[in-house]
Design an enzyme around this catalytic site. Structure first.
Site, mmCIF file in Angstrom:
data_model
loop_
_atom_site.group_PDB
_atom_site.id
_atom_site.type_symbol
_atom_site.label_atom_id
_atom_site.label_comp_id
_atom_site.label_asym_id
_atom_site.label_seq_id
_atom_site.Cartn_x
_atom_site.Cartn_y
_atom_site.Cartn_z
ATOM 1 N N ASP A 1 -26.970 -17.255 19.984
ATOM 2 C CA ASP A 1 -27.323 -17.765 18.659
ATOM 3 C C ASP A 1 -26.095 -18.221 17.887
ATOM 4 O O ASP A 1 -26.222 -18.837 16.824
ATOM 5 C CB ASP A 1 -28.080 -16.703 17.853
ATOM 6 C CG ASP A 1 -27.289 -15.407 17.707
ATOM 7 O OD1 ASP A 1 -26.744 -14.938 18.716
ATOM 8 O OD2 ASP A 1 -27.238 -14.859 16.591
ATOM 9 N N ASP B 1 -39.114 -6.147 14.750
ATOM 10 C CA ASP B 1 -37.917 -6.113 13.906
ATOM 11 C C ASP B 1 -38.396 -6.138 12.452
ATOM 12 O O ASP B 1 -39.583 -5.977 12.175
ATOM 13 C CB ASP B 1 -36.991 -7.291 14.214
ATOM 14 C CG ASP B 1 -35.517 -6.929 14.009
ATOM 15 O OD1 ASP B 1 -35.148 -6.604 12.867
ATOM 16 O OD2 ASP B 1 -34.754 -6.965 14.985
ATOM 17 N N TYR C 1 -23.581 -14.094 23.117
ATOM 18 C CA TYR C 1 -24.519 -14.267 21.998
ATOM 19 C C TYR C 1 -24.835 -15.756 21.809
ATOM 20 O O TYR C 1 -24.051 -16.506 21.237
ATOM 21 C CB TYR C 1 -23.965 -13.619 20.728
ATOM 22 C CG TYR C 1 -24.513 -12.221 20.542
ATOM 23 C CD1 TYR C 1 -24.537 -11.321 21.610
ATOM 24 C CD2 TYR C 1 -25.032 -11.791 19.327
ATOM 25 C CE1 TYR C 1 -25.058 -10.050 21.469
ATOM 26 C CE2 TYR C 1 -25.557 -10.517 19.180
ATOM 27 C CZ TYR C 1 -25.572 -9.650 20.254
ATOM 28 O OH TYR C 1 -26.101 -8.391 20.125
ATOM 29 N N ARG D 1 -38.172 -12.747 14.547
ATOM 30 C CA ARG D 1 -37.733 -13.606 13.434
ATOM 31 C C ARG D 1 -38.584 -14.865 13.363
ATOM 32 O O ARG D 1 -38.907 -15.352 12.277
ATOM 33 C CB ARG D 1 -36.259 -13.950 13.606
ATOM 34 C CG ARG D 1 -35.281 -12.900 13.082
ATOM 35 C CD ARG D 1 -35.584 -11.487 13.573
ATOM 36 N NE ARG D 1 -34.701 -10.488 13.009
ATOM 37 C CZ ARG D 1 -33.641 -9.996 13.637
ATOM 38 N NH1 ARG D 1 -33.335 -10.420 14.853
ATOM 39 N NH2 ARG D 1 -32.909 -9.070 13.069
ATOM 40 N N TRP E 1 -30.861 -14.418 19.500
ATOM 41 C CA TRP E 1 -31.488 -14.013 18.237
ATOM 42 C C TRP E 1 -31.955 -15.269 17.500
ATOM 43 O O TRP E 1 -31.270 -16.296 17.522
ATOM 44 C CB TRP E 1 -30.494 -13.218 17.396
ATOM 45 C CG TRP E 1 -29.987 -11.999 18.084
ATOM 46 C CD1 TRP E 1 -28.777 -11.849 18.712
ATOM 47 C CD2 TRP E 1 -30.673 -10.759 18.257
ATOM 48 N NE1 TRP E 1 -28.671 -10.586 19.248
ATOM 49 C CE2 TRP E 1 -29.819 -9.896 18.988
ATOM 50 C CE3 TRP E 1 -31.929 -10.286 17.856
ATOM 51 C CZ2 TRP E 1 -30.182 -8.590 19.330
ATOM 52 C CZ3 TRP E 1 -32.284 -8.991 18.186
ATOM 53 C CH2 TRP E 1 -31.429 -8.155 18.909
ATOM 54 N N THR E 2 -33.090 -15.183 16.825
ATOM 55 C CA THR E 2 -33.720 -16.417 16.348
ATOM 56 C C THR E 2 -33.826 -16.533 14.827
ATOM 57 O O THR E 2 -34.665 -17.257 14.323
ATOM 58 C CB THR E 2 -35.115 -16.577 16.971
ATOM 59 O OG1 THR E 2 -35.937 -15.471 16.593
ATOM 60 C CG2 THR E 2 -35.028 -16.679 18.486
ATOM 61 N N GLU E 3 -32.963 -15.826 14.086
ATOM 62 C CA GLU E 3 -32.995 -15.994 12.635
ATOM 63 C C GLU E 3 -32.951 -17.471 12.243
ATOM 64 O O GLU E 3 -33.659 -17.908 11.341
ATOM 65 C CB GLU E 3 -31.811 -15.257 11.985
ATOM 66 C CG GLU E 3 -31.945 -13.755 11.991
ATOM 67 C CD GLU E 3 -31.281 -13.111 13.188
ATOM 68 O OE1 GLU E 3 -30.934 -11.922 13.113
ATOM 69 O OE2 GLU E 3 -31.108 -13.798 14.220
ATOM 70 N N HIS F 1 -34.266 -1.448 11.686
ATOM 71 C CA HIS F 1 -34.961 -2.718 11.968
ATOM 72 C C HIS F 1 -36.479 -2.521 12.034
ATOM 73 O O HIS F 1 -37.160 -3.168 12.830
ATOM 74 C CB HIS F 1 -34.446 -3.326 13.281
ATOM 75 C CG HIS F 1 -33.075 -3.917 13.179
ATOM 76 N ND1 HIS F 1 -32.843 -5.172 12.664
ATOM 77 C CD2 HIS F 1 -31.864 -3.403 13.528
ATOM 78 C CE1 HIS F 1 -31.536 -5.417 12.698
ATOM 79 N NE2 HIS F 1 -30.926 -4.363 13.206
ATOM 80 N N TRP G 1 -23.140 -4.449 23.324
ATOM 81 C CA TRP G 1 -23.178 -5.713 22.573
ATOM 82 C C TRP G 1 -22.007 -5.863 21.612
ATOM 83 O O TRP G 1 -21.580 -6.981 21.336
ATOM 84 C CB TRP G 1 -24.503 -5.845 21.824
ATOM 85 C CG TRP G 1 -24.650 -4.991 20.588
ATOM 86 C CD1 TRP G 1 -25.034 -3.685 20.533
ATOM 87 C CD2 TRP G 1 -24.415 -5.393 19.226
ATOM 88 N NE1 TRP G 1 -25.064 -3.243 19.231
ATOM 89 C CE2 TRP G 1 -24.692 -4.273 18.407
ATOM 90 C CE3 TRP G 1 -24.010 -6.580 18.621
ATOM 91 C CZ2 TRP G 1 -24.562 -4.306 17.016
ATOM 92 C CZ3 TRP G 1 -23.884 -6.624 17.223
ATOM 93 C CH2 TRP G 1 -24.166 -5.492 16.442
ATOM 94 N N ASP H 1 -29.845 -0.044 17.124
ATOM 95 C CA ASP H 1 -28.697 -0.704 16.505
ATOM 96 C C ASP H 1 -28.837 -0.768 14.991
ATOM 97 O O ASP H 1 -29.928 -0.737 14.442
ATOM 98 C CB ASP H 1 -28.542 -2.114 17.066
ATOM 99 C CG ASP H 1 -29.754 -2.990 16.780
ATOM 100 O OD1 ASP H 1 -30.884 -2.512 17.008
ATOM 101 O OD2 ASP H 1 -29.595 -4.131 16.317
ATOM 102 N N GLU H 2 -27.696 -0.870 14.322
ATOM 103 C CA GLU H 2 -27.609 -1.160 12.889
ATOM 104 C C GLU H 2 -28.589 -0.318 12.064
ATOM 105 O O GLU H 2 -29.314 -0.823 11.219
ATOM 106 C CB GLU H 2 -27.849 -2.660 12.651
ATOM 107 C CG GLU H 2 -26.809 -3.535 13.328
ATOM 108 C CD GLU H 2 -27.098 -5.022 13.206
ATOM 109 O OE1 GLU H 2 -26.156 -5.822 13.340
ATOM 110 O OE2 GLU H 2 -28.274 -5.389 12.990
#
Length: 627
Positions: free
Chosen positions: A439, A196, A437, A167, A483-485, A270, A412, A345-346
């Site tokens: 973030d 990602d 988490y 990110r 996570w670095t969004e 991702h 997670w 994931d996702e």
């Protein structure tokens, strides 16, 4: 730990604090204060009894020489004033990473079975010195270590932190600084999230477009997830990647500090950055951009979602597996640890459901649900990794569709996936959103930059990684995920990491029975002071009031609380600024009707300590039952 040891431990710490406070993070297994102190001087010698201890001795001299200016030089020997000793006979209790530290007024001796134990022993030694030992320049003062006997070893073998560099890209020097901080806290694993939707960060020489195209995106500011899409022909200056030489340098740097780097290549979802470079690997073959933080998905309240832009590899295309074989061939050669993390994931399967190739594959495999294609995909990926001598590690979604018994699961989505995986005989790394988490907001969401969830330091500290009813042998340990969004700089990485990272360091290293939140708060505050000297950023949200509301009939009820002991909370609802002479909160109170604004502040020992929190009636109404 026996009950008698716990009592003695608590008495020992109390006695130590009456003399010279010993505020270590993470807390050691046993600590016995002694009389007096050892003082460093130019005549202090650093010696190591075996060649394997030389690197650790050199690191210790570097740690000490910058702030003290003493110019200490390590050498082989057995009679140093600071003696690093690798045991001739293995001490089973200390294991691979444990150590003993015996500091007297005459000498300091650190013993261990392995260099890793010596390394953790010198981290403890550094924490025993005054906070100025963290200085980047020489400081003139007395450098004393309280006399103490410590025996210490970790509870878990996997003690990690995940750093997302997709990110936002962090330079190799920034990653090294982060590794230094992890090692000082006895974390031994850096999970490096390298790919990602927002950037591909690792050079793959056989697939040059992954970094030529996938590592760069258009420049955007503003809240992540609300940014405008790229315009045709718009320059893409934002990003970066690590060359393979960079990777080798960082891996070697981490190894010297007993940190294992686990790389993550996130597939099959991702993958937008990869598809920007190689769109033919998707179902639609449509050209996509490396995403700068646009609203490219819709999330629904039940945890399901829809992608507006394709970001998933096509599981029915053999070219995808040829692509992944090239990627993992080069990744496996760069990272000596046994694991490669493959995400999982996702993964949005809507494009799979519409794809003729995927439908044909489902018919061939005799499966009815498109979700089962992920199990097929992951089994293909695992075969690729196995051929390269690596083990598959993935997020708990890899349990969907079936995985081999040798796969390791990172839980997670709470602890449910970890429990299911352990009961099925899989090794598990526990990293649930509810505790780990980093973030998430750590204080009031009106103070910290907004994000979708909240996690306070006390909650992280309360975590127990071995779920009830699960055989502990399957729980490798745990980690915090960063996570670095919303985290564009290393300074903000630190702000989000600490003090929760200190709490998790203790959760994963220290004995379960030694956990004590009020005691941790005292040690945490000492580490605030040390972090100031070290120029490490951190959050002070633990001093802020916790503001909750509920309904008492037709009245809006206010409930306030403090996260750390000793806080006094004051509030106003009359448009005045609160101080220690305002109304002191003692019990839940029904707020007056009308268009009021609540203002809350915390004090300790008569001095303001927390942020001012300001909430309108509408904001208070929206909090009912939420916090």
């Amino acid at each position: 730990m026996k009950f008698s040891h716990i009592v003695y431990f608590c008495l020992a710490v109390t006695f130590a604090q009456a003399q010279t406070p010993i505020h270590l993070i993470p807390q050691p297994v046993r600590l016995e204060p002694q009389s007096g102190a050892f003082t460093l001087s130019k005549g202090t010698t650093i010696e190591y009894n075996q060649a394997d201890g030389r690197v650790v001795a050199e690191m210790l001299s570097q740690q000490l020489n910058v702030p003290t200016g003493l110019g200490l030089l390590p050498k082989a020997g057995k009679s140093g004033k600071i003696q690093l000793t690798i045991n001739e006979t293995h001490d089973n209790q200390l294991g691979q990473e444990g150590y003993t530290l015996d500091a007297s007024p005459k000498r300091i001796v650190i013993t261990a079975n392995k260099p890793a134990g010596l390394f953790y022993g010198i981290q403890t030694l550094t924490q025993l010195l005054p906070k100025e030992i963290e200085s980047k320049t020489a400081v003139s003062q007395t450098w004393s270590v309280p006399a103490v006997r410590i025996s210490d070893y970790p509870r878990f073998g996997w003690r990690g932190v995940m750093l997302d560099v997709s990110r936002h890209f962090f330079t190799k020097e920034e990653v090294k600084r982060f590794i230094d901080q992890l090692a000082e806290l006895k974390f031994n694993t850096l999970h490096w999230h390298l790919t990602d939707d927002n950037g591909w960060r690792i050079e793959i020489k056989s697939l040059p477009k992954l970094t030529e195209v996938g590592a760069w995106r258009v420049a955007r500011t503003g809240h992540y997830g609300d940014r405008p899409s790229p315009k045709p022909g718009e320059p893409k200056p934002y990003g970066g990647f690590y060359t393979q030489n960079d990777i080798k340098e960082v891996v070697a740097y981490a190894q010297a500090r007993n940190v294992t780097i686990v790389p993550e290549i996130d597939v099959p979802g991702h993958s937008m950055a990869a598809l920007a470079a190689y769109p033919e690997l998707s179902c639609t073959k449509a050209q996509v951009n490396v995403d700068p933080g646009t609203p490219f998905s819709e999330w629904y309240g039940n945890g399901t979602f829809k992608m507006k832009v394709e970001n998933t590899l096509n599981p029915s295309d053999e070219n995808v597996y040829a692509f992944l074989d090239k990627v993992f061939t080069e990744v496996a050669a760069l990272f000596p640890n046994p694991y490669i993390h493959v995400g999982g994931d996702e993964c949005y399967k809507g494009y799979w459901a519409q794809d003729p190739g995927c439908q044909a594959l489902m018919k061939q495999l005799n499966i009815r649900h498109v979700e089962d294609l992920q199990g097929y995909f992951m089994n293909r990926v695992e075969k690729i990794l196995t051929a390269k001598g690596k083990k598959l590690l993935g997020w708990d979604e890899i349990l969907e569709g079936g995985i081999s018994p040798g796969a390791t699961v990172m839980s997670w989505r709470g602890i449910k996936g970890g429990i299911e995986a352990a009961h099925a005989g899989h090794n598990v790394v526990m990293t649930p959103t509810t505790f780990a988490y980093l973030d998430y907001n750590q204080g009031d969401p009106t103070i910290d930059p907004p994000i979708y969830a909240n996690l306070r330091t006390q909650k992280s500290y309360s975590y127990e990684p071995v779920p009830e009813g699960v055989d502990a042998k399957y729980i490798l340990g745990g980690q915090g995920n960063l996570w670095t969004e919303q985290i564009p700089t290393l300074r903000h990485v630190e702000y989000m990491m600490y003090p929760r990272g200190w709490a998790l360091a203790e959760v994963y290293w220290s004995q379960k029975e030694a956990k004590n939140w009020p005691n941790f708060v005292q040690r945490m505050e000492t580490h605030f002071d040390r972090a100031d000297v070290a120029r490490i950023n951190y959050s002070r949200a633990v001093y802020d009031a916790i503001v909750r509301t509920s309904m008492n009939g037709d009245k809006l009820r206010l409930e306030l609380a403090g996260e750390v002991p000793g806080l006094d909370i004051y509030y106003t609802t009359d448009d005045t600024m609160p101080d220690q002479f305002s109304t002191k909160y003692t019990q839940p109170v029904d707020l007056p009707d009308g268009n009021i604004t609540l203002r809350v502040v915390t004090y300790r020992s008569g001095k303001p300590i927390g942020h001012l929190i300001t909430l309108t009636r509408d904001a208070l109404q929206k909090r009912v039952g939420r916090f």
